[in-house]
Motif scaffolding. Structure first.
Motif, short mmCIF file in Angstrom:
data_model
loop_
_atom_site.label_atom_id
_atom_site.label_comp_id
_atom_site.label_asym_id
_atom_site.label_seq_id
_atom_site.Cartn_x
_atom_site.Cartn_y
_atom_site.Cartn_z
N VAL A 45 -8.78 -22.24 67.46
CA VAL A 45 -7.67 -23.20 67.41
C VAL A 45 -8.24 -24.61 67.43
N PRO A 46 -7.45 -25.62 67.06
CA PRO A 46 -7.94 -27.00 67.14
C PRO A 46 -8.25 -27.39 68.58
N ARG A 47 -9.13 -28.38 68.73
CA ARG A 47 -9.52 -28.83 70.07
C ARG A 47 -8.32 -29.32 70.87
N SER A 48 -7.41 -30.03 70.19
CA SER A 48 -6.23 -30.56 70.89
C SER A 48 -5.35 -29.43 71.42
N THR A 49 -5.27 -28.34 70.66
CA THR A 49 -4.47 -27.19 71.10
C THR A 49 -5.12 -26.53 72.31
N ALA A 50 -6.44 -26.35 72.25
CA ALA A 50 -7.16 -25.75 73.38
C ALA A 50 -7.00 -26.62 74.62
N ALA A 51 -7.13 -27.94 74.46
CA ALA A 51 -7.00 -28.86 75.60
C ALA A 51 -5.61 -28.76 76.22
N PHE A 52 -4.59 -28.68 75.37
CA PHE A 52 -3.21 -28.58 75.86
C PHE A 52 -3.05 -27.33 76.73
N HIS A 53 -3.52 -26.19 76.23
CA HIS A 53 -3.35 -24.93 76.97
C HIS A 53 -4.23 -24.89 78.22
N LEU A 54 -5.42 -25.44 78.14
CA LEU A 54 -6.29 -25.48 79.32
C LEU A 54 -5.65 -26.28 80.44
N ASP A 55 -5.09 -27.42 80.11
CA ASP A 55 -4.47 -28.25 81.15
C ASP A 55 -3.20 -27.61 81.70
N ARG A 56 -2.47 -26.87 80.86
CA ARG A 56 -1.29 -26.16 81.36
C ARG A 56 -1.71 -25.05 82.32
N LEU A 57 -2.84 -24.43 82.06
CA LEU A 57 -3.34 -23.39 82.95
C LEU A 57 -3.79 -23.98 84.28
N VAL A 58 -4.31 -25.21 84.23
CA VAL A 58 -4.65 -25.92 85.48
C VAL A 58 -3.37 -26.21 86.26
N ASP A 59 -2.34 -26.68 85.58
CA ASP A 59 -1.06 -26.98 86.23
C ASP A 59 -0.47 -25.74 86.89
N ALA A 60 -0.70 -24.58 86.26
CA ALA A 60 -0.16 -23.32 86.78
C ALA A 60 -1.00 -22.74 87.91
N GLY A 61 -2.13 -23.39 88.21
CA GLY A 61 -2.98 -22.92 89.30
C GLY A 61 -3.93 -21.80 88.92
N LEU A 62 -4.08 -21.54 87.61
CA LEU A 62 -4.96 -20.46 87.16
C LEU A 62 -6.38 -20.92 86.87
N LEU A 63 -6.53 -22.20 86.54
CA LEU A 63 -7.85 -22.75 86.28
C LEU A 63 -8.07 -23.97 87.18
#
Length: 233
Positions: A45-63
């Motif tokens: 996926v594009p870098r921006s898409t990966a960054a978006f999902h990574l940060d959402r996973l941080v917000d969810a307490g998973l990363l």
């Protein structure tokens, strides 16, 4: 709903998106913290898409996030530290990361039924080996069988397989000797059921499974036999 249950529900909901789940799995399987570029490449996926999902996973307490210069250099001209992600310690009820406590409980219960004859440890290992053979017989290969049990296997060029995930994590922490013996016997059964001639060896390591698969001839000189091997007289 308790705060803990609400947090678990929110974390599991965050993984409903298939791309986000794929990004999470990439980080969960990695040996080290993962950067945005690496996650994007692995997920396709594009870098921006990966960054978006990574940060959402941080917000969810998973990363969780850490910052580090990937070049290893420091001082002027070394560049800005990269934002890296790794999975948080602990787990969520609901298979995040994947755990298989039902399988462990079933194996241990079956072993306990034989305890009058053989003793709990021997009986549990025998039950685990039998169940592993059964699982692998229809799995289509050892990698598929290991994946089905939640081991997250990773192979190297020499055919050694390291299990990045312990499917019995919490049980193994509380009952290490028994559960690790069951783990070893289960993997041995998976190998037999898959028709794979490699051997399972105990190889304790932090944050991963205590079993490793190698060619039988690759065992280090002087390494003790496993519980299911018989020493030469």
């Amino acid at each position: 709903m308790s705060a803990l249950a609400a947090n678990r529900a929110a974390a599991l909901a965050a993984l409903a998106d298939p791309v986000r789940r794929a990004v999470y799995d990439i980080v969960a399987r990695a040996q080290d913290a993962v950067g945005r570029d690496a996650a994007a490449t692995a997920a396709g996926v594009p870098r921006s898409t990966a960054a978006f999902h990574l940060d959402r996973l941080v917000d969810a307490g998973l990363l969780t996030v850490e910052y580090r210069r990937l070049s290893g250099r420091s001082g002027p001209g070394a560049g800005r530290p990269a934002k890296l992600y790794r999975t948080v310690s602990g787990e969520l009820i609901g298979s995040v990361p994947e755990r298989h406590y039902e399988l462990a409980a079933d194996i241990l219960a079956a072993g306990a039924e034989r305890a009058d004859r053989d003793g709990v440890s021997v009986a549990a290992a025998a039950a685990a080996r039998s169940r592993g053979h059964e699982i692998a017989s229809g799995a289509g290969g050892i990698d598929a069988a290991l994946d089905a049990c939640g081991y997250a296997p990773e192979s190297d060029a020499q055919g050694t397989v390291v299990m990045r995930n312990c499917p019995f994590h919490a049980l193994a922490r509380r009952h290490s000797e028994l559960v690790c013996a069951v783990n070893l016997a289960l993997v041995e059964g998976l190998l037999e059921g898959a028709g794979d001639t490699r051997t399972a060896y105990p190889m304790p390591r932090d944050g991963a499974c205590c079993v490793e698969i190698r060619e039988a001839t690759s065992r280090a000189l002087g390494e003790p036999p496993t519980q299911t091997e018989t020493p030469s007289p």
